[in-house]
Design an enzyme around this catalytic site. Structure first.
Site, PDB file in Angstrom:
ATOM      1  N   SER A 130       0.820  -1.211   0.000  1.00  0.00           N
ATOM      2  CA  SER A 130       0.000   0.000   0.000  1.00  0.00           C
ATOM      3  C   SER A 130       0.851   1.258   0.000  1.00  0.00           C
ATOM      4  O   SER A 130       1.943   1.291   0.556  1.00  0.00           O
ATOM      5  CB  SER A 130      -0.916   0.027   1.224  1.00  0.00           C
ATOM      6  OG  SER A 130      -1.711   1.204   1.187  1.00  0.00           O
ATOM      7  N   LYS A 184      -4.654  -6.813   3.327  1.00  0.00           N
ATOM      8  CA  LYS A 184      -4.630  -5.677   2.390  1.00  0.00           C
ATOM      9  C   LYS A 184      -6.046  -5.367   1.879  1.00  0.00           C
ATOM     10  O   LYS A 184      -6.418  -4.196   1.704  1.00  0.00           O
ATOM     11  CB  LYS A 184      -3.690  -5.978   1.214  1.00  0.00           C
ATOM     12  CG  LYS A 184      -3.690  -4.903   0.123  1.00  0.00           C
ATOM     13  CD  LYS A 184      -3.233  -3.562   0.659  1.00  0.00           C
ATOM     14  CE  LYS A 184      -2.947  -2.483  -0.356  1.00  0.00           C
ATOM     15  NZ  LYS A 184      -3.871  -2.183  -1.396  1.00  0.00           N
ATOM     16  N   HIS A 187      -7.691  -3.474   4.547  1.00  0.00           N
ATOM     17  CA  HIS A 187      -7.099  -2.121   4.509  1.00  0.00           C
ATOM     18  C   HIS A 187      -7.854  -1.276   3.482  1.00  0.00           C
ATOM     19  O   HIS A 187      -8.241  -0.134   3.743  1.00  0.00           O
ATOM     20  CB  HIS A 187      -5.608  -2.213   4.153  1.00  0.00           C
ATOM     21  CG  HIS A 187      -4.993  -0.909   3.712  1.00  0.00           C
ATOM     22  ND1 HIS A 187      -5.237  -0.357   2.452  1.00  0.00           N
ATOM     23  CD2 HIS A 187      -4.173  -0.043   4.340  1.00  0.00           C
ATOM     24  CE1 HIS A 187      -4.591   0.788   2.343  1.00  0.00           C
ATOM     25  NE2 HIS A 187      -3.935   1.011   3.476  1.00  0.00           N
ATOM     26  N   ASN A 188      -8.060  -1.843   2.307  1.00  0.00           N
ATOM     27  CA  ASN A 188      -8.733  -1.088   1.244  1.00  0.00           C
ATOM     28  C   ASN A 188     -10.198  -0.837   1.574  1.00  0.00           C
ATOM     29  O   ASN A 188     -10.738   0.215   1.225  1.00  0.00           O
ATOM     30  CB  ASN A 188      -8.613  -1.829  -0.096  1.00  0.00           C
ATOM     31  CG  ASN A 188      -7.253  -1.638  -0.721  1.00  0.00           C
ATOM     32  OD1 ASN A 188      -6.273  -1.417  -0.012  1.00  0.00           O
ATOM     33  ND2 ASN A 188      -7.166  -1.720  -2.020  1.00  0.00           N
ATOM     34  N   GLU A 191     -10.147   2.012   3.687  1.00  0.00           N
ATOM     35  CA  GLU A 191      -9.833   3.146   2.794  1.00  0.00           C
ATOM     36  C   GLU A 191     -11.109   3.655   2.111  1.00  0.00           C
ATOM     37  O   GLU A 191     -11.369   4.874   2.071  1.00  0.00           O
ATOM     38  CB  GLU A 191      -8.799   2.668   1.768  1.00  0.00           C
ATOM     39  CG  GLU A 191      -8.492   3.607   0.627  1.00  0.00           C
ATOM     40  CD  GLU A 191      -7.568   2.935  -0.400  1.00  0.00           C
ATOM     41  OE1 GLU A 191      -6.492   2.441  -0.018  1.00  0.00           O
ATOM     42  OE2 GLU A 191      -7.933   2.893  -1.595  1.00  0.00           O
TER      43      GLU A 191
END
Ligand code: 6PG
Length: 466
Positions: A130, A184, A187-188, A191
């Site tokens: 990232s 990940k 995480h997105n 986001e």
């Protein structure tokens, strides 16, 4: 030229940035790309590190250039191209070699690929990277998923190029096979929720409170100095200050209000539901992106039903507290999905460590993550972030402000898919007795599904049928 420590295949934006980052940190690399144009462009950019960069004409030549056991990092689309690449390289690789997929992959694919390579005595690593191009070039946050053996081999390279938070490096092994890509993905998802929450606040400030983009930018810049400090606030302030070079006015007003998505937000929601979890703030953000694409429909509906929104009186002082509470709730939802996956897949994810490696380099980096890491290290009641004593005051101050903000916004006709979801999530979880008794009664009525009684008595059906 020193023997290459690692090969990099795929010299697009992210691949070339990672390769240059490695070369700059003294790591000798070999690189290649499917098409020659990107190889030529990379050679020019890599000139300052010429002694550490070997260029191979194609994938077989790249593999031949690597010492055994080989480390081959691919930065190509994590869909069919990765499977095609494995078909091509596996016959050329040896037992003990490692292939790393550093793109955004569906972790189910990563698990399948890891099993395939493991059966051949090889390692497949799924690694979330990232930070966009800038992060990849100067210090990304990286979420490694793969065998301990491949982690030990890659660790020196990854630690050399990772972002740093003080002395700490923003990379670690999340667990085996799909764990890195899963972390990940979440995480997105966070986001997506954070971006949409920012967009909702900007909409309220602009069209509810009548602030100009420049004034909203000032707010975000000021918040960025306090507990809401984060990369996304920083860039929002920056974005809002720019005018359209074509002279139409604020840049943001000239951009079509239809946002794309590559899939990670959607995957977060799908996996959350599959795991029996929910992530309503992330769902709200994914929905908002999907609805944003329905421009024509929104035009017709606006004409039919009216698009007017009423003015909103925003209490400037209360916004920071409201947004901070909502942000903790957003992370709490993300970590609850991680907890469900950790249990479901037997990964033993290290939550404080995940929060730590998100403190720098990645898109969701935020001051709050240091607090979140601390809260998980303290061991919050029931493992739940929202029960952590250190956030009690954040909620005590922020939730009433959030409630007023959402109530005013909704009353004025503003869509608040993420801010609204944050409040419903909070209000649901703080109710010892919720609404599901009636749901159970309905299920029993129409389907004879039975229910548990609060007094524990052995009577599982209602008196509905006489
Ligand atoms: C990152 C980003 C990145 C992602 C973009 C676009 O962590 O650096 O998450 O991996 O590709 O944010 O994603 P969408 O196209 O789905 O918005």
């Amino acid at each position: 030229m020193a023997e290459p420590q690692i090969g990099i295949y795929g010299l697009g934006t992210m691949g070339s940035a990672l390769a240059l980052n490695m070369a700059e940190r003294g790591i000798s690399i070999a690189v290649s790309n499917r098409t020659e144009d990107l190889i030529a462009a990379f050679e020019i950019r890599a000139e300052p590190f010429a002694g550490r960069v070997a260029v191979a004409a194609d994938l077989p030549a790249l593999i031949a250039a690597l010492p055994r056991p080989r480390l081959l990092l691919a930065m190509i689309p994590s869909t069919k191209p990765i499977d095609d690449m494995l078909d091509e390289v596996m016959p050329l690789l040896d037992a003990g070699d490692t292939v790393i997929d550093a793109g955004n992959a569906d972790f189910h694919d990563t698990r399948r690929r890891a099993a395939r390579m493991e059966a051949a005595g090889m390692h497949f690593v799924g690694m979330g990277v990232s930070g966009g191009e800038e992060g990849a070039r100067h210090g990304p946050s990286m979420m490694f998923g793969g065998s301990e053996e491949s982690w030990q081999r890659l660790k020196p390279v990854l630690e050399a190029i990772a972002a740093r938070f003080g002395e700490d490096v923003c990379v670690d092994r999340m667990g085996p096979d799909g764990a890195g890509h899963f972390v990940k993905t979440v995480h997105n998802g966070i986001e997506y929720a954070d971006m949409q929450m920012i967009a909702e606040i900007c909409d309220l400030l602009r069209f509810g409170a009548g602030l100009a983009p420049e004034a909203i930018a000032d707010r975000f810049a000021a918040w960025n100095e306090g507990p809401l400090g984060s990369y996304l606030y920083e860039i929002t302030a920056e974005v809002l200050r720019h005018d359209d070079p074509l002279g139409t006015g604020p840049m943001v007003d000239a951009i079509l209000d239809s946002a794309g998505q590559k899939g990670t937000g959607r995957w977060t929601v799908i996996e959350a539901v599959r795991l029996g979890q929910s992530a309503t703030m992330i769902e709200g953000a994914v929905a908002a992106r999907a609805w944003s694409a329905e421009k024509a429909l929104r035009g017709v509906a606006g004409d039919m039903f009216g698009a007017a929104r009423d003015p909103v009186e925003i209490e400037p002082g209360a916004l920071e507290a409201a947004l901070l509470a909502a942000r903790v709730l957003e992370y709490a939802q993300g970590f609850r999905i991680l907890a469900a996956a950790s249990e479901g897949y037997g990964w033993s994810l290290d939550f404080p460590r995940i929060a730590e490696i998100w403190r720098a380099g990645c898109i969701i980096r935020a001051k709050l993550l240091d607090e979140i890491a601390g809260a998980f290290r303290d061991g919050p009641p029931q493992g739940q972030l929202l029960l952590a004593p250190r956030f009690a005051e954040t909620f005590a101050k922020g939730v009433p402000a959030l409630r007023r903000l959402v109530a005013q916004g909704v009353a004025a006709g503003f869509p608040l898919p993420v801010l609204g979801a944050s409040l419903s999530f909070w209000d649901t979880l703080r109710q010892p007795r919720g609404t599901a008794a009636l749901i159970q009664a309905q299920r029993d009525f129409f389907g004879h599904h039975g229910f548990d009684r609060i007094d524990g008595k052995d009577s599982r059906h209602g008196p509905w049928w006489g």
